[in-house]
Design an enzyme around this catalytic site. Structure first.
Site, PDB file in Angstrom:
ATOM      1  N   CYS A   1      50.195  57.290  47.625  1.00 37.42           N
ATOM      2  CA  CYS A   1      50.030  55.920  48.142  1.00 37.42           C
ATOM      3  C   CYS A   1      48.956  55.126  47.405  1.00 37.42           C
ATOM      4  CB  CYS A   1      49.716  55.973  49.638  1.00 37.42           C
ATOM      5  SG  CYS A   1      48.533  57.233  50.096  1.00 37.42           S
TER       6      CYS A   1
ATOM      7  N   HIS B   1      45.130  51.315  53.396  1.00 34.73           N
ATOM      8  CA  HIS B   1      44.126  51.811  52.451  1.00 34.73           C
ATOM      9  C   HIS B   1      43.554  50.630  51.658  1.00 34.73           C
ATOM     10  CE1 HIS B   1      45.415  55.749  53.424  1.00 34.73           C
ATOM     11  NE2 HIS B   1      46.002  56.117  52.314  1.00 34.73           N
TER      12      HIS B   1
HETATM   13  N1  LIG Z   1      50.940  59.044  55.706  1.00 33.35           N
HETATM   14  C1  LIG Z   1      50.867  58.417  54.523  1.00 33.35           C
HETATM   15  O1  LIG Z   1      50.202  57.386  54.377  1.00 33.35           O
HETATM   16  C2  LIG Z   1      51.622  58.960  53.352  1.00 33.35           C
HETATM   17  C3  LIG Z   1      51.680  58.175  52.185  1.00 33.35           C
HETATM   18  C4  LIG Z   1      52.365  58.664  51.087  1.00 33.35           C
HETATM   19  C5  LIG Z   1      52.956  59.891  51.157  1.00 33.35           C
HETATM   20  N2  LIG Z   1      52.882  60.640  52.293  1.00 33.35           N
HETATM   21  C6  LIG Z   1      53.557  61.944  52.311  1.00 33.35           C
HETATM   22  O2  LIG Z   1      54.660  61.868  53.214  1.00 33.35           O
HETATM   23  C7  LIG Z   1      54.837  63.143  53.855  1.00 33.35           C
HETATM   24  C8  LIG Z   1      54.843  62.950  55.359  1.00 33.35           C
HETATM   25  O3  LIG Z   1      53.630  62.338  55.743  1.00 33.35           O
HETATM   26  P1  LIG Z   1      53.398  61.729  57.206  1.00 33.35           P
HETATM   27  O4  LIG Z   1      52.074  61.088  57.133  1.00 33.35           O
HETATM   28  O5  LIG Z   1      54.575  60.940  57.654  1.00 33.35           O
HETATM   29  O6  LIG Z   1      53.291  63.078  58.093  1.00 33.35           O
HETATM   30  P2  LIG Z   1      53.561  63.314  59.663  1.00 33.35           P
HETATM   31  O7  LIG Z   1      53.270  62.076  60.442  1.00 33.35           O
HETATM   32  O8  LIG Z   1      52.831  64.547  59.998  1.00 33.35           O
HETATM   33  O9  LIG Z   1      55.144  63.598  59.748  1.00 33.35           O
HETATM   34  C9  LIG Z   1      55.720  64.768  59.249  1.00 33.35           C
HETATM   35  C10 LIG Z   1      57.219  64.738  59.435  1.00 33.35           C
HETATM   36  O10 LIG Z   1      57.770  65.917  58.841  1.00 33.35           O
HETATM   37  C11 LIG Z   1      58.544  66.592  59.819  1.00 33.35           C
HETATM   38  N3  LIG Z   1      58.518  68.038  59.632  1.00 33.35           N
HETATM   39  C12 LIG Z   1      57.447  68.862  59.728  1.00 33.35           C
HETATM   40  N4  LIG Z   1      57.849  70.152  59.559  1.00 33.35           N
HETATM   41  C13 LIG Z   1      59.184  70.119  59.368  1.00 33.35           C
HETATM   42  C14 LIG Z   1      60.186  71.113  59.164  1.00 33.35           C
HETATM   43  N5  LIG Z   1      59.868  72.411  59.112  1.00 33.35           N
HETATM   44  N6  LIG Z   1      61.470  70.720  59.008  1.00 33.35           N
HETATM   45  C15 LIG Z   1      61.798  69.411  59.067  1.00 33.35           C
HETATM   46  N7  LIG Z   1      60.908  68.414  59.272  1.00 33.35           N
HETATM   47  C16 LIG Z   1      59.608  68.776  59.416  1.00 33.35           C
HETATM   48  C17 LIG Z   1      57.909  66.213  61.144  1.00 33.35           C
HETATM   49  O11 LIG Z   1      58.846  66.463  62.176  1.00 33.35           O
HETATM   50  P3  LIG Z   1      58.343  66.862  63.674  1.00 33.35           P
HETATM   51  O12 LIG Z   1      57.950  65.562  64.314  1.00 33.35           O
HETATM   52  O13 LIG Z   1      59.582  67.442  64.270  1.00 33.35           O
HETATM   53  O14 LIG Z   1      57.228  67.820  63.526  1.00 33.35           O
HETATM   54  C18 LIG Z   1      57.649  64.735  60.898  1.00 33.35           C
HETATM   55  O15 LIG Z   1      58.840  64.004  61.039  1.00 33.35           O
HETATM   56  C19 LIG Z   1      53.718  64.035  53.310  1.00 33.35           C
HETATM   57  O16 LIG Z   1      54.198  64.782  52.221  1.00 33.35           O
HETATM   58  C20 LIG Z   1      52.675  63.052  52.842  1.00 33.35           C
HETATM   59  O17 LIG Z   1      51.865  63.563  51.827  1.00 33.35           O
HETATM   60  C21 LIG Z   1      52.244  60.188  53.399  1.00 33.35           C
END
Ligand SMILES: NC(=O)c1ccc[n+]([C@@H]2O[C@H](COP(=O)([O-])OP(=O)(O)OC[C@H]3O[C@@H](n4cnc5c(N)ncnc54)[C@H](OP(=O)(O)O)[C@@H]3O)[C@@H](O)[C@H]2O)c1
Length: 345
Positions: free
Chosen positions: A129, A249
């Site tokens: 990001c 951010h």
């Molecule tokens: N947050 C940011 O600003 C941002 C920016 C750029 C990139 N990212 C990247 O995007 C990804 C997700 O980030 P996030 O912030 O959205 O995280 P998050 O809020 O923790 O969400 C994680 C998601 O992944 C799912 N998940 C977890 N374990 C799983 C499994 N075994 N099988 C299928 N689905 C599963 C979760 O489902 P459940 O609800 O069922 O657990 C939830 O939908 C990460 O790789 C992160 O580095 C995030």
């Protein structure tokens, strides 16, 4: 126009929820949408824009008939399951870090290097990001003045650590206001040895450290991904800091360029760049702040000023909703760019 059968992997997460919103808001042409998450969320109902979706558990067989998938369930999930989607003929736009530095996977910010999409083999990576926002803000300046060095400090919101990061800030803030000791469970990094409170604090650690060079993984993402996106050997020195902001951010950026900088040209370029909102009027105290732009898809740029000592250096401040510009919107924008280039049929 063709409509696509799409899937969102990690649909219940901080980024996944915004991906669903972006599909609707930016008119990604869909015939059907499958929402996938872990077994914990299977069966959960999500209503959006009059549509009712039932979340399904991600499995090896989830991608039969799916044409485009947007992934944001974490690097280990992309590593484990994306091969099944590729085998099923699905084009995958991955928001996790897993494939970003793979030479066979384009790493794309559409307004910077959209042309790299033609070389995809079923997987396209979205940069980190902070890197997306920085490259978007600097691309026209790089074209004009040839950037040689970037020094950047980030001020990263807790939503960068997902739903758990946001819950942590809310809960700890209330604990402090109630006169209790804040309990740290997640930040700075879920998998590291120690956790520190983020409420009323800032933490100079985002992701784990590489003890061999003293930089965090987040900082090295900014270093390595910027070189891949700009396709040149720019020197990047990054310091990434978590701050008690819920969403959005910010980055303080200093650049040194090969050519002498003309500030009139700088403002002209920033004022006419795709994806950039120039928000810079010091006399009226106009500059970007994270709470001003929650939910929008732009990188907001302000405090643009020439270095006091060098003709080839300047500083600027950028802010953006990293769940949008830094993740969900960039993913959907990649999909739209692929349609425009005839790469999704
Ligand atoms: N947050 C940011 O600003 C941002 C920016 C750029 C990139 N990212 C990247 O995007 C990804 C997700 O980030 P996030 O912030 O959205 O995280 P998050 O809020 O923790 O969400 C994680 C998601 O992944 C799912 N998940 C977890 N374990 C799983 C499994 N075994 N099988 C299928 N689905 C599963 C979760 O489902 P459940 O609800 O069922 O657990 C939830 O939908 C990460 O790789 C992160 O580095 C995030």
């Amino acid at each position: 126009m063709k409509k696509f059968k799409i899937a969102i992997v990690g649909a219940t997460g901080a980024v996944g929820r915004e991906m669903l919103r972006c599909v609707f808001q930016f008119n990604f042409p869909f015939e059907s949408i499958k929402l996938l998450a872990s077994a914990r969320s299977a069966g959960k109902e999500i209503e959006f824009e009059g549509h009712k979706f039932v979340v399904e558990e991600l499995t090896e067989n989830s991608f039969e008939g799916v044409e485009v998938a947007f992934w944001s369930a974490g690097g280990s999930i992309s590593e484990k399951y994306m091969k099944y989607a590729v085998e099923a003929g699905c084009v995958n736009i991955d928001n996790t870090s897993h494939f970003r530095m793979d030479p066979n996977v384009p790493l794309v910010v559409p307004e910077v290097n959209g042309e790299a999409l033609v070389n995809h083999h079923g997987i396209i990576s979205c940069p980190n990001c902070t890197t997306i926002m920085m490259c978007s803000a600097l691309t026209r300046l790089n074209d004009e003045f040839d950037i040689e060095r970037i020094v950047v400090s980030t001020y990263q919101a807790v939503s960068g650590a997902g739903v758990a990061g946001m819950e942590e800030l809310y809960r700890q803030s209330q604990e402090v206001l109630d006169g209790k000791e804040p309990v740290a469970k997640t930040l700075p990094c879920a998998g590291d040895k120690k956790h520190f409170p983020i409420a009323f604090n800032c933490i100079p650690q985002v992701d784990k450290f590489d003890l061999s060079n003293g930089y965090s993984k987040e900082e090295m993402k900014m270093v390595n991904e910027t070189k891949k996106i700009f396709n040149k050997d720019i020197e990047v020195n990054a310091t990434c800091v978590r701050v008690p902001v819920l969403r959005g951010h910010s980055e303080s950026i200093y650049i040194e360029t090969k050519k002498t900088i003309d500030m009139d040209k700088v403002f002209e370029l920033l004022g006419n760049s795709t994806g950039i909102d120039l928000c810079d009027d010091l006399a009226n105290q106009v500059y970007p702040m994270p709470t001003s732009f929650i939910g929008d898809e732009l990188t907001h740029v302000g405090r643009v000023r020439k270095d006091l000592y060098k003709d080839n250096a300047l500083s600027l401040w950028i802010t953006g909703d990293q769940l949008m510009k830094g993740a969900a919107y960039n993913s959907v924008d990649i999909g739209l760019k692929m349609i425009e280039l005839g790469l999704l049929k």
